[in-house]
Design a protein around this motif. Structure first.
Motif, PDB file in Angstrom:
ATOM      1  N   MET A   1       0.643  -1.357  -0.305  1.00 27.68           N
ATOM      2  CA  MET A   1      -0.287   0.153   0.157  1.00 27.68           C
ATOM      3  C   MET A   1       0.977   1.195  -0.032  1.00 27.68           C
ATOM      4  O   MET A   1       1.843   1.500   0.611  1.00 27.68           O
ATOM      5  CB  MET A   1      -0.674  -0.285   1.252  1.00 27.68           C
ATOM      6  N   LYS A   2       0.423   2.520  -1.049  1.00 28.01           N
ATOM      7  CA  LYS A   2       1.164   3.662  -1.157  1.00 28.01           C
ATOM      8  C   LYS A   2       1.375   3.965   0.443  1.00 28.01           C
ATOM      9  O   LYS A   2       0.125   4.419   1.103  1.00 28.01           O
ATOM     10  CB  LYS A   2       0.994   4.545  -2.457  1.00 28.01           C
ATOM     11  N   LYS A   3       2.326   4.591   0.498  1.00 35.43           N
ATOM     12  CA  LYS A   3       2.437   5.808   2.203  1.00 35.43           C
ATOM     13  C   LYS A   3       1.207   7.172   2.454  1.00 35.43           C
ATOM     14  O   LYS A   3       0.470   7.175   3.116  1.00 35.43           O
ATOM     15  CB  LYS A   3       3.797   6.130   1.949  1.00 35.43           C
ATOM     16  N   SER A   4       1.206   7.096   1.046  1.00 45.25           N
ATOM     17  CA  SER A   4      -0.080   8.443   0.594  1.00 45.25           C
ATOM     18  C   SER A   4      -1.255   7.896   1.278  1.00 45.25           C
ATOM     19  O   SER A   4      -2.018   8.435   2.210  1.00 45.25           O
ATOM     20  CB  SER A   4      -0.437   8.913   0.028  1.00 45.25           C
ATOM     21  N   LEU A   6      -1.783   5.049   2.872  1.00 46.37           N
ATOM     22  CA  LEU A   6      -1.913   4.832   4.483  1.00 46.37           C
ATOM     23  C   LEU A   6      -2.584   5.698   5.484  1.00 46.37           C
ATOM     24  O   LEU A   6      -2.728   5.501   6.272  1.00 46.37           O
ATOM     25  CB  LEU A   6      -1.027   4.114   4.866  1.00 46.37           C
ATOM     26  N   LEU A   7      -1.364   6.793   5.235  1.00 48.27           N
ATOM     27  CA  LEU A   7      -0.905   7.979   5.969  1.00 48.27           C
ATOM     28  C   LEU A   7      -3.456   8.872   5.445  1.00 48.27           C
ATOM     29  O   LEU A   7      -3.452   9.437   7.154  1.00 48.27           O
ATOM     30  CB  LEU A   7      -0.453   8.771   5.107  1.00 48.27           C
ATOM     31  N   LYS A   8      -3.470   8.621   4.350  1.00 49.24           N
ATOM     32  CA  LYS A   8      -5.077   9.534   5.084  1.00 49.24           C
ATOM     33  C   LYS A   8      -5.837   8.339   5.232  1.00 49.24           C
ATOM     34  O   LYS A   8      -6.827   9.393   6.352  1.00 49.24           O
ATOM     35  CB  LYS A   8      -5.364   9.270   2.937  1.00 49.24           C
ATOM     36  N   ARG A   9      -6.031   7.123   5.114  1.00 48.26           N
ATOM     37  CA  ARG A   9      -6.641   6.174   6.505  1.00 48.26           C
ATOM     38  C   ARG A   9      -6.018   6.312   7.864  1.00 48.26           C
ATOM     39  O   ARG A   9      -7.403   5.785   8.670  1.00 48.26           O
ATOM     40  CB  ARG A   9      -6.219   4.249   5.994  1.00 48.26           C
ATOM     41  N   LEU A  10      -5.413   6.086   8.288  1.00 52.15           N
ATOM     42  CA  LEU A  10      -4.946   7.225   9.567  1.00 52.15           C
ATOM     43  C   LEU A  10      -4.916   8.183  10.103  1.00 52.15           C
ATOM     44  O   LEU A  10      -5.860   8.251  11.220  1.00 52.15           O
ATOM     45  CB  LEU A  10      -3.061   6.426   9.179  1.00 52.15           C
ATOM     46  N   THR A  63      -9.387   7.257  -1.315  1.00 49.86           N
ATOM     47  CA  THR A  63      -8.636   6.162  -1.067  1.00 49.86           C
ATOM     48  C   THR A  63      -8.646   4.592  -2.020  1.00 49.86           C
ATOM     49  O   THR A  63      -8.302   3.917  -2.204  1.00 49.86           O
ATOM     50  CB  THR A  63      -8.090   5.792  -0.348  1.00 49.86           C
TER      51      THR A  63
END
Length: 232
Positions: A1-4, A6-10, A63
């Motif tokens: 999974m792309k970091k972007s 993952l960051l959005k979901r976090l 996402t």
């Protein structure tokens, strides 16, 4: 999974968790103090809850790969907002500070002698206007009553068309709103938590129509499509 992604979901999870804690905190404070929320307080709480949650929902939808899944996710949030708004309406119309007295003193039920009915259009509005200019009543009370009735059902002009395609036609929207408003006025009348006043229906309907007109604006339609609230 792309970091972007993952960051959005976090971020979304953190916002949702924060919203749940906020609701829990408000709920605990309410039951401990036994306080009654006023209109401004309720809509302030609703804004604090809905705006961040809405941003988080749009963020999580961005996402997703499938367009239909994005639409379903955002529409589920809009439906949740609608239910939240319906609860606020129920509280204001049946459980507010002045409404609650009818329940606490047992004055609930069919009592024709307690009924206060006005079926003459604009009679109450004209009375308020005369009282405003004569200064025979506190002007803030008049403004709160007139403006409150004008805007309390106004969000229906946005929420109903977003949720129900059939109500995006003006005539069907008007019919649905009249049915809702008459049902509410009748329920208040039968529970003695309010009067039946056609002027309330006129003001409530006018507010909903104003927001429906705003919903119809091309700029807003483009924005709603951008955030997957309305299908392209």
């Amino acid at each position: 999974m792309k970091k972007s992604l993952l960051l959005k979901r976090l971020i979304t999870m953190i916002v949702y968790l924060g919203e749940l804690l906020f609701v829990f905190y408000i709920g605990i404070g309410y039951f401990k103090s036994g306080a009654m929320f006023d209109v401004v307080g309720l809509f302030l709480i609703a804004s604090i809850f809905c705006i961040p949650a809405g941003v988080a929902t749009c963020l999580i939808a961005s996402t997703m790969q499938e367009y239909d899944k994005k639409v379903r996710t955002v529409r589920a949030f809009v439906f949740a907002v609608f239910l939240f708004y319906a609860l606020i309406l129920f509280y204001l119309l049946f459980m507010g500070r002045y409404r609650l007295r009818a329940w606490t003193i047992g004055n609930v039920g069919f009592n024709i002698n307690a009924f206060n009915i006005n079926l003459v259009p604009f009679r109450t509005i004209a009375t308020y206007i005369r009282q405003y200019f004569s200064g025979s009543i506190n002007k803030s009370i008049i403004i709160e009553n007139l403006m409150g009735n004008l805007f309390v059902f106004a969000p229906m002009g946005l929420l109903l068309p977003c949720l129900f395609k059939s109500l995006r036609k003006f005539n069907k929207f008007i019919i649905a709103m009249i049915i809702i408003l008459v049902a509410v006025e009748s329920a208040q009348l039968l529970t003695n938590t309010g009067s039946m006043d056609i002027d309330d229906i006129i003001l409530n309907l006018a507010g909903a129509i104003i927001f429906f007109a705003v919903w119809k604006l091309h700029v807003l339609q483009q924005l709603l499509k951008k955030f997957y609230i309305v299908e392209m």
